[in-house]
Motif scaffolding. Structure first.
Motif, PDB file in Angstrom:
ATOM      1  N   VAL A  97      -5.545  26.072 -15.843  1.00 11.69           N
ATOM      2  CA  VAL A  97      -5.042  25.806 -14.437  1.00 11.69           C
ATOM      3  C   VAL A  97      -4.296  27.180 -13.532  1.00 11.69           C
ATOM      4  O   VAL A  97      -4.789  27.519 -12.634  1.00 11.69           O
ATOM      5  CB  VAL A  97      -3.932  24.580 -14.538  1.00 11.69           C
ATOM      6  CG1 VAL A  97      -3.608  24.474 -12.835  1.00 11.69           C
ATOM      7  CG2 VAL A  97      -4.694  23.387 -14.938  1.00 11.69           C
ATOM      8  N   ALA A  98      -3.211  27.513 -14.394  1.00 11.94           N
ATOM      9  CA  ALA A  98      -2.825  28.806 -13.815  1.00 11.94           C
ATOM     10  C   ALA A  98      -3.634  30.053 -13.500  1.00 11.94           C
ATOM     11  O   ALA A  98      -3.566  30.725 -12.537  1.00 11.94           O
ATOM     12  CB  ALA A  98      -1.565  29.391 -14.756  1.00 11.94           C
ATOM     13  N   PHE A  99      -4.625  30.132 -14.463  1.00 12.85           N
ATOM     14  CA  PHE A  99      -5.519  31.167 -14.463  1.00 12.85           C
ATOM     15  C   PHE A  99      -6.442  30.906 -13.121  1.00 12.85           C
ATOM     16  O   PHE A  99      -6.872  31.796 -12.459  1.00 12.85           O
ATOM     17  CB  PHE A  99      -6.404  31.133 -15.718  1.00 12.85           C
ATOM     18  CG  PHE A  99      -7.436  32.151 -15.708  1.00 12.85           C
ATOM     19  CD1 PHE A  99      -7.211  33.342 -15.992  1.00 12.85           C
ATOM     20  CD2 PHE A  99      -8.970  31.786 -15.740  1.00 12.85           C
ATOM     21  CE1 PHE A  99      -8.117  34.370 -16.444  1.00 12.85           C
ATOM     22  CE2 PHE A  99      -9.823  32.924 -15.926  1.00 12.85           C
ATOM     23  CZ  PHE A  99      -9.586  34.022 -15.981  1.00 12.85           C
ATOM     24  N   THR A 100      -6.889  29.805 -12.964  1.00 10.79           N
ATOM     25  CA  THR A 100      -7.898  29.389 -12.031  1.00 10.79           C
ATOM     26  C   THR A 100      -6.959  29.644 -10.411  1.00 10.79           C
ATOM     27  O   THR A 100      -7.557  30.076  -9.386  1.00 10.79           O
ATOM     28  CB  THR A 100      -8.297  28.065 -11.743  1.00 10.79           C
ATOM     29  OG1 THR A 100      -8.593  27.613 -13.292  1.00 10.79           O
ATOM     30  CG2 THR A 100      -9.642  27.742 -11.073  1.00 10.79           C
ATOM     31  N   THR A 123      -0.634  36.433 -21.008  1.00 13.23           N
ATOM     32  CA  THR A 123      -0.954  37.644 -21.963  1.00 13.23           C
ATOM     33  C   THR A 123      -1.484  38.699 -20.561  1.00 13.23           C
ATOM     34  O   THR A 123      -2.325  38.274 -19.897  1.00 13.23           O
ATOM     35  CB  THR A 123      -2.180  37.650 -22.835  1.00 13.23           C
ATOM     36  OG1 THR A 123      -2.630  38.717 -22.988  1.00 13.23           O
ATOM     37  CG2 THR A 123      -3.154  36.576 -22.475  1.00 13.23           C
ATOM     38  N   PRO A 124      -1.141  39.783 -20.866  1.00 12.54           N
ATOM     39  CA  PRO A 124      -1.720  40.916 -19.826  1.00 12.54           C
ATOM     40  C   PRO A 124      -3.408  41.062 -20.182  1.00 12.54           C
ATOM     41  O   PRO A 124      -3.956  41.607 -19.369  1.00 12.54           O
ATOM     42  CB  PRO A 124      -0.726  41.984 -20.171  1.00 12.54           C
ATOM     43  CG  PRO A 124      -0.178  41.933 -21.625  1.00 12.54           C
ATOM     44  CD  PRO A 124      -0.341  40.559 -21.919  1.00 12.54           C
ATOM     45  N   ASN A 125      -3.591  40.619 -21.542  1.00 15.08           N
ATOM     46  CA  ASN A 125      -4.820  40.964 -21.876  1.00 15.08           C
ATOM     47  C   ASN A 125      -6.211  39.681 -21.448  1.00 15.08           C
ATOM     48  O   ASN A 125      -6.151  38.776 -22.488  1.00 15.08           O
ATOM     49  CB  ASN A 125      -5.176  41.286 -23.381  1.00 15.08           C
ATOM     50  CG  ASN A 125      -6.451  41.767 -24.083  1.00 15.08           C
ATOM     51  OD1 ASN A 125      -7.324  41.672 -23.371  1.00 15.08           O
ATOM     52  ND2 ASN A 125      -6.501  42.019 -25.179  1.00 15.08           N
ATOM     53  N   THR A 146       5.017  28.025 -13.316  1.00 14.50           N
ATOM     54  CA  THR A 146       4.776  27.574 -14.729  1.00 14.50           C
ATOM     55  C   THR A 146       5.822  27.786 -15.561  1.00 14.50           C
ATOM     56  O   THR A 146       6.813  28.634 -15.356  1.00 14.50           O
ATOM     57  CB  THR A 146       3.632  28.567 -15.397  1.00 14.50           C
ATOM     58  OG1 THR A 146       4.146  29.998 -15.054  1.00 14.50           O
ATOM     59  CG2 THR A 146       2.317  28.670 -14.422  1.00 14.50           C
ATOM     60  N   PHE A 147       6.010  26.917 -16.683  1.00 11.65           N
ATOM     61  CA  PHE A 147       6.953  26.942 -17.735  1.00 11.65           C
ATOM     62  C   PHE A 147       6.351  27.143 -18.923  1.00 11.65           C
ATOM     63  O   PHE A 147       5.683  25.711 -19.317  1.00 11.65           O
ATOM     64  CB  PHE A 147       7.988  26.000 -17.634  1.00 11.65           C
ATOM     65  CG  PHE A 147       9.015  26.041 -18.551  1.00 11.65           C
ATOM     66  CD1 PHE A 147      10.045  26.664 -18.790  1.00 11.65           C
ATOM     67  CD2 PHE A 147       8.561  25.001 -19.891  1.00 11.65           C
ATOM     68  CE1 PHE A 147      10.665  26.842 -19.944  1.00 11.65           C
ATOM     69  CE2 PHE A 147       9.382  25.173 -20.937  1.00 11.65           C
ATOM     70  CZ  PHE A 147      10.642  26.187 -21.191  1.00 11.65           C
ATOM     71  N   PHE A 148       6.023  27.994 -19.699  1.00 14.33           N
ATOM     72  CA  PHE A 148       5.636  28.025 -21.149  1.00 14.33           C
ATOM     73  C   PHE A 148       7.120  28.261 -21.969  1.00 14.33           C
ATOM     74  O   PHE A 148       7.857  28.923 -21.642  1.00 14.33           O
ATOM     75  CB  PHE A 148       4.568  29.254 -21.391  1.00 14.33           C
ATOM     76  CG  PHE A 148       3.275  28.837 -20.554  1.00 14.33           C
ATOM     77  CD1 PHE A 148       2.522  27.952 -21.088  1.00 14.33           C
ATOM     78  CD2 PHE A 148       3.152  29.337 -19.264  1.00 14.33           C
ATOM     79  CE1 PHE A 148       1.127  27.669 -20.460  1.00 14.33           C
ATOM     80  CE2 PHE A 148       1.952  29.082 -18.708  1.00 14.33           C
ATOM     81  CZ  PHE A 148       0.909  28.408 -19.304  1.00 14.33           C
ATOM     82  N   PRO A 149       6.705  27.540 -23.218  1.00  9.01           N
ATOM     83  CA  PRO A 149       7.882  27.789 -24.044  1.00  9.01           C
ATOM     84  C   PRO A 149       8.530  29.200 -24.095  1.00  9.01           C
ATOM     85  O   PRO A 149       9.839  29.305 -24.172  1.00  9.01           O
ATOM     86  CB  PRO A 149       7.400  27.406 -25.433  1.00  9.01           C
ATOM     87  CG  PRO A 149       6.412  26.125 -25.139  1.00  9.01           C
ATOM     88  CD  PRO A 149       5.719  26.723 -23.875  1.00  9.01           C
TER      89      PRO A 149
END
Ligand SMILES: Nc1ncnc2c1ncn2[C@@H]1O[C@H](COP(=O)(O)OP(=O)(O)OP(=O)(O)O)[C@@H](O)[C@H]1O
Ligand SMILES: [Mg+2]
Length: 364
Positions: A45-48, A56-58, A122-125
């Protein structure tokens, strides 16, 4: 009413070969066991929406193993006035393709700063490092937020980093006798011009963010006084002078010691740094409070609610905090949150939520 996500399709994205999800306004709970694709779905979702992955930067990591491209498509409901289709296509080694209603976006910066019609928080652990980690992690949080508001800020951040890198190379050449000090002033003008744009953006944001952060801590944690305090390595009005004053040290070190790339901000709870003294739970809750401050900041700046994408957010919190947090999600236009365990939510809250069940890269 703000915009919200209605549908997402993922093709060759991480462990998804081809999957589709429908979202509802309000709370969406993505549930599944470990390693089924919950985090990957939120990432998609965030990517879109932003055109890049926050994990990741990759970018090539998101391409499903053994495949040579990834594609995500999303339908966004625009304040109840029609729909917009946004899509991101990526094949390693090629330029990413970002489109809005099939029209290519002018730049990733413009696409990420609202071009898609919605913004996300966004919140990722792993984000706990914003509070727990190094100054660079906190700067990244601040710059990411401000970049999602203004493409010009996003560009300044990228160009500033490049200018500092080039200045550092020049410093080393001067130190080693291959360049003269005079050549430095051209770079310094550029560094100061870009650096000032960043400093002005951050300085304007930090006070309102601090007060929103205080409110979020009040709601999530308790009545303890909370705040943010920005630390300048060079003052905004004396920035060129500070850079010049540091010349000799910088030449010796071969790196630039003042400027926004050396700044930090303190996250304070009861007047004490949570970075240094906070418990694991306090660090997690203050990270969440920062994310809610970001949501409220975007709200006031754009007049629209960003979408919340919170991964595995209920674990590690005590029951009371889970309840408070669920309330916070309900007052957002839309939140997509993931969990391994629906029991973290009260029945009354689940009744108002859309449940998305995930198993082995399939959505049921
Ligand atoms: N590029 C990729 N191609 C294929 N599979 C991938 C790719 N990247 C990650 N995966 C796999 O996707 C699976 C699901 O990962 P994900 O992080 O979404 O799980 P999760 O449901 O969030 O689990 P947890 O509850 O443990 O956090 C993992 O087994 C991971 O190895
Ligand atoms: Mg996960």
């Amino acid at each position: 009413m703000s915009s919200y996500l209605r549908a997402l399709r993922l093709i060759n994205f991480r462990n998804y070969a081809d999957a589709a999800v429908l979202f509802a306004p309000g709370l969406n709970v993505v549930v599944g066991n470990n390693a089924q694709g919950k985090t990957n779905l939120l990432e998609a979702v965030a990517f879109t929406v932003t055109g890049s992955t926050p994990r990741t930067p990759n970018d090539s990591e998101v391409v499903r193993w053994g495949q040579d491209f990834a594609r995500t498509e999303m339908r966004v409901n625009l304040n109840g006035h029609g729909e917009r289709k946004i899509a991101v296509g990526y094949a390693p080694g090629q330029k990413k393709r970002l489109t809005v209603d099939d029209v290519p976006a002018t730049s990733v910066a413009a696409y990420g700063a609202g071009g898609a019609g919605v913004r996300v928080v966004t919140f990722f652990p792993d984000d706990i490092r914003v509070v727990k980690g190094a100054p660079a992690d906190r700067r990244e949080f601040l710059d990411g937020l401000l970049s999602s508001l203004r493409p010009a800020y996003a560009r300044a951040v990228t160009e500033y980093a490049r200018a500092v890198q080039q200045r550092n190379q020049l410093l080393r050449r001067i130190r080693d006798g291959f360049s003269s000090e005079r050549t430095l002033s051209t770079w310094d003008r550029k560094v100061v011009q870009l650096g000032k744009e960043i400093l002005e953006g951050r300085t304007a944001a930090i006070a309102p963010l601090a007060s929103l952060f205080g409110e979020a801590v009040g709601a999530l944690y308790g009545p303890e006084k909370a705040g943010l305090q920005y630390y300048h390595s060079a003052p905004l009005d004396g920035y060129p002078e500070a850079l010049r004053e540091a010349y000799n040290v910088d030449i010796e070190r071969g790196s630039t010691s003042v400027g926004p790339h050396r700044d930090d901000f303190a996250v304070l709870l009861g007047g004490v740094s949570v970075t240094t003294y906070g418990s694991q739970g306090q660090q997690r809750l203050t990270t969440l409070a920062l994310k809610f401050a970001a949501r409220d900041y975007l709200r006031t700046k754009t007049g629209h609610d960003p979408i919340l994408l919170f991964d595995d957010v209920m674990s590690e919190l005590d029951e009371r905090r889970r309840g408070d947090l669920a309330e916070y999600f309900l007052e957002s236009t839309q939140a997509v949150i993931s969990t391994t365990n629906l029991e973290y939510f009260e029945g009354a809250i689940l009744e108002r939520a859309r449940i998305v069940r995930i198993s082995g890269g399939s959505i049921t």
